[in-house]
Design an enzyme around this catalytic site. Structure first.
Site, PDB file in Angstrom:
ATOM      1  N   ASP A  79     -12.295   5.660 -29.479  1.00 15.77           N
ATOM      2  CA  ASP A  79     -11.550   3.986 -29.169  1.00 15.77           C
ATOM      3  C   ASP A  79     -10.420   3.696 -29.913  1.00 15.77           C
ATOM      4  O   ASP A  79     -10.165   5.148 -30.693  1.00 15.77           O
ATOM      5  CB  ASP A  79     -12.436   3.161 -30.637  1.00 15.77           C
ATOM      6  CG  ASP A  79     -11.475   1.900 -30.527  1.00 15.77           C
ATOM      7  OD1 ASP A  79     -11.970   0.875 -29.578  1.00 15.77           O
ATOM      8  OD2 ASP A  79     -11.763   0.793 -31.683  1.00 15.77           O
TER       9      ASP A  79
ATOM     10  N   GLU B 218     -16.097  24.651 -29.432  1.00 15.23           N
ATOM     11  CA  GLU B 218     -17.419  25.723 -29.863  1.00 15.23           C
ATOM     12  C   GLU B 218     -18.858  25.395 -29.547  1.00 15.23           C
ATOM     13  O   GLU B 218     -19.742  26.484 -29.247  1.00 15.23           O
ATOM     14  CB  GLU B 218     -16.770  25.320 -31.688  1.00 15.23           C
ATOM     15  CG  GLU B 218     -17.297  25.955 -32.328  1.00 15.23           C
ATOM     16  CD  GLU B 218     -17.425  25.278 -33.946  1.00 15.23           C
ATOM     17  OE1 GLU B 218     -15.795  25.182 -34.561  1.00 15.23           O
ATOM     18  OE2 GLU B 218     -18.247  25.384 -34.142  1.00 15.23           O
TER      19      GLU B 218
HETATM   20  C1  NOJ Z   1     -11.129  -1.397 -28.155  1.00 15.18           C
HETATM   21  C2  NOJ Z   1     -12.577  -2.142 -27.828  1.00 15.18           C
HETATM   22  O1  NOJ Z   1     -12.370  -1.445 -26.530  1.00 15.18           O
HETATM   23  C3  NOJ Z   1     -12.590  -2.873 -28.423  1.00 15.18           C
HETATM   24  O2  NOJ Z   1     -13.918  -3.835 -28.074  1.00 15.18           O
HETATM   25  C4  NOJ Z   1     -12.573  -2.888 -29.945  1.00 15.18           C
HETATM   26  O3  NOJ Z   1     -12.884  -4.445 -30.834  1.00 15.18           O
HETATM   27  C5  NOJ Z   1     -11.077  -2.553 -30.545  1.00 15.18           C
HETATM   28  N1  NOJ Z   1     -10.645  -1.404 -29.829  1.00 15.18           N
HETATM   29  C6  NOJ Z   1     -10.946  -2.753 -32.123  1.00 15.18           C
HETATM   30  O4  NOJ Z   1     -12.134  -1.164 -32.626  1.00 15.18           O
END
Ligand code: NOJ
Length: 578
Positions: free
Chosen positions: A214, A264
């Site tokens: 993310d 690794e």
């Molecule tokens: C991207 C994720 O896809 C989304 O759903 C989320 O709200 C934001 N990042 C923050 O983590």
């Protein structure tokens, strides 16, 4: 996914098709109206039948769910609403038995304000080691009453919140680029990186095949946290535009370290692991920097997802992606839908859902014909339109609340899937359970239910299934070259893959002559020989000798195409003519 030859094994991820499971909306095994890991487990045979290579699970960690799990309170656990670690282990084992890869979502830019790290930071007070894990700062103004800088949060409002200190007085501020319940971690503090190293190993030891990362262009902020020159633009874009908060050079070392951890594990057992990043950066050149050979294996390419239904927009997005990837050693990772975006059927609808449906089918066939990997978001294979009339009171997306009810973006694509029957809960939750699905399903979901899709050979599901099966059996698909075809009229996008698979999409409003002879191998709609109707995509083998003569079954060992080595993606640029 082509597997290469014994002499030259191909990395599975290079042309894999991964199915994104938004766990809370996939399948509910407990009757509480929320999908769970046991539900995912029960759905694995369905996904195997569809023909994907693996799944990406949206966050299932313990969380107060202010952003549906992207606010993690424990990186090494399972939220009881989704199951437990034993259930997760069963899921991994079942998936692997079926030959499906398992990717999990990891959220390193921020955690939950309920994570013990943040609780300790609140308790231990200013300038403590616990606060060093986050971006705490004194406020500006005579009494520290103004935030430390002018940054805006992605989901609306200021990017800083002020805490109340132990003495009951207003105190320091902390940074959160998303909601206040998602404090940003300070990656300049070594303890943060050390903790994530442990988290990676925890899940790799449990058998996961990789991570979807993310906000992978986040993590580091400008060291002195200066004001943004254009805070309104930062907020408006809902994307990583503030150059002081995103895409800092130091982040690349994190991906080198994570890659080394993956290597690794591979050195121990010979199995490839995958890091695929959610990388939103301003230019293709910067995007490519994230997938250098010692960094992330792949990064989602979002320009296709953001392209309007327009031939030039699609051609530009595809050309730029292929140019950008050339020389990195990676492959393009195509996406048309995900849990943050309005679904393609609705996005492309124009005048009617029928048109949107035809275009979304065509876009799917186009995506599956492109060189590289692809991600399919749950429900995409059912042709689900967006549920765009959810009442305000059921909306849960923090963007809705934080923009003063202005932006209704992300709930409509997250409505629980319809599996069977004529009425909600459509088999998502056991009929007769007291709880309703966590977001209401409209009556028209009946037309898209899985049981119906499986029996109707003209369904979206069959299109995806057939496309995936051909993709697996034809050596021209997956990795390899792409050569644009000059076509008349200009509303047609056409290209040749490898030694003769033609893919064409008609973006126009009327039928045109097909750019290849004969009946197509596969088409997104009715497509008589010689004609490519409006809003339709089709695949042809231009050299009949290259047509596979065995059934196009995924993984059919009798098909010589399964053992054909694919061209390295770096070659794909060689094939591009524009
Ligand atoms: C991207 C994720 O896809 C989304 O759903 C989320 O709200 C934001 N990042 C923050 O983590």
């Amino acid at each position: 996914m082509h597997t290469g030859t014994a002499a030259s094994p191909q990395h599975w991820w290079r042309d894999a098709v991964i199915y994104q499971v938004y766990v809370r909306s996939f399948l509910d095994s407990t009757g509480d109206g929320i999908g769970d890991l046991a539900g995912v487990r029960a759905g694995l045979p369905y996904l195997k039948k569809l023909g994907v290579d693996g799944i990406w699970l949206s966050p299932f960690y313990p969380s107060p769910h202010h952003d549906h799990g992207y606010d993690v309170a424990d990186y090494c656990g399972v939220d009881p609403v989704f199951g437990d670690l034993a259930e997760f282990d069963h899921l991994v084992a079942d998936a692997h038995r079926l030959g499906l890869k398992i990717l999990i979502d990891i959220v390193p830019n921020h955690c939950s304000s309920e994570h013990p790290w943040f609780r300790a930071a609140l308790e231990d007070g200013p300038r403590s080691a616990a606060r060093a894990r986050f971006h705490f700062a004194d406020g500006r103004g005579a009494h520290g009453e103004l935030p430390p800088n002018n940054w805006r949060a992605m989901f609306g409002g200021p990017a800083w919140s002020r805490v109340t200190e132990a003495d009951g007085e207003p105190g320091q501020w902390y940074l959160h680029l998303f909601t206040p319940e998602q404090p940003d971690l300070n990656w300049r503090e070594p303890a943060v990186g050390d903790s994530f190293d442990e988290v990676l190993r925890f899940w790799l030891d449990r058998g996961v095949d990789g991570f979807r990362i993310d906000v992978a262009a986040g993590l580091f902020k400008h060291p002195s946290l200066p004001d943004s020159p254009d805070p309104e633009a930062d907020e408006r874009a809902r994307d990583s535009v503030n150059p002081l908060a995103w895409n800092q050079p130091e982040v690349h070392q994190v991906w080198r370290d994570w890659r080394a951890v993956c290597e690794e594990y591979t050195a121990r057992d010979g199995l490839d692991r995958l890091l695929v990043g959610e990388v939103s950066v301003p230019t293709p050149r910067e995007h490519a920097e994230y997938v250098r050979p010692d960094e992330l294996h792949q990064a989602f390419f979002f320009d296709l997802l953001s392209a309007q239904w327009d031939v030039d927009a699609f051609r530009k997005a595809i050309s730029e992606a292929l140019t950008d990837i050339a020389g990195t050693g990676s492959t393009v990772t195509w996406v048309l839908n995900n849990h943050d975006q309005v679904r393609t059927v609705t996005r492309y609808a124009g005048e009617s859902t029928e048109v949107g449906t035809a275009r979304a089918r065509a876009a799917a066939l186009l995506m599956l014909a492109l060189p590289g990997a692809a991600y399919v978001y749950q429900g995409e294979e059912l042709g689900l339109p967006e549920v765009d009339d959810l009442p305000d009171e059921v909306l849960t997306d923090p963007i809705f609340r934080r923009t003063g009810s202005r932006l209704r973006i992300r709930d409509g694509c997250r409505v629980p899937l319809p599996w069977s029957g004529q009425a909600s809960p459509f088999g998502f939750t056991a009929a007769g359970s007291a709880a309703r699905p966590w977001l209401p399903q409209p009556e028209w979901f009946a037309q898209h239910a899985t049981d119906r899709a499986l029996t109707d050979t003209r369904s979206f599901w069959h299109l995806y299934r057939d496309g995936l099966a051909l993709r697996r059996s034809l050596p021209q698909l997956g990795e390899g070259t792409l050569r644009w075809l000059e076509t008349e009229p200009a509303q047609v996008l056409a290209f040749v893959r490898g030694d003769g698979l033609v893919c064409a999409v008609n973006f126009g409003l009327g039928s045109v002559p097909a750019p290849a002879a004969g009946a197509p191998l596969l088409a997104s709609g009715d497509c008589p020989p010689g004609i490519l109707p409006a809003s339709t995509a089709a695949w042809w083998i231009s050299d009949p000798a290259a047509t596979p003569d065995t059934p196009k079954t995924p993984g059919n060992p009798a098909n010589p195409a399964n053992s054909t080595d694919s061209t390295n993606s770096a070659d794909s640029s060689k094939g591009i003519t524009s």
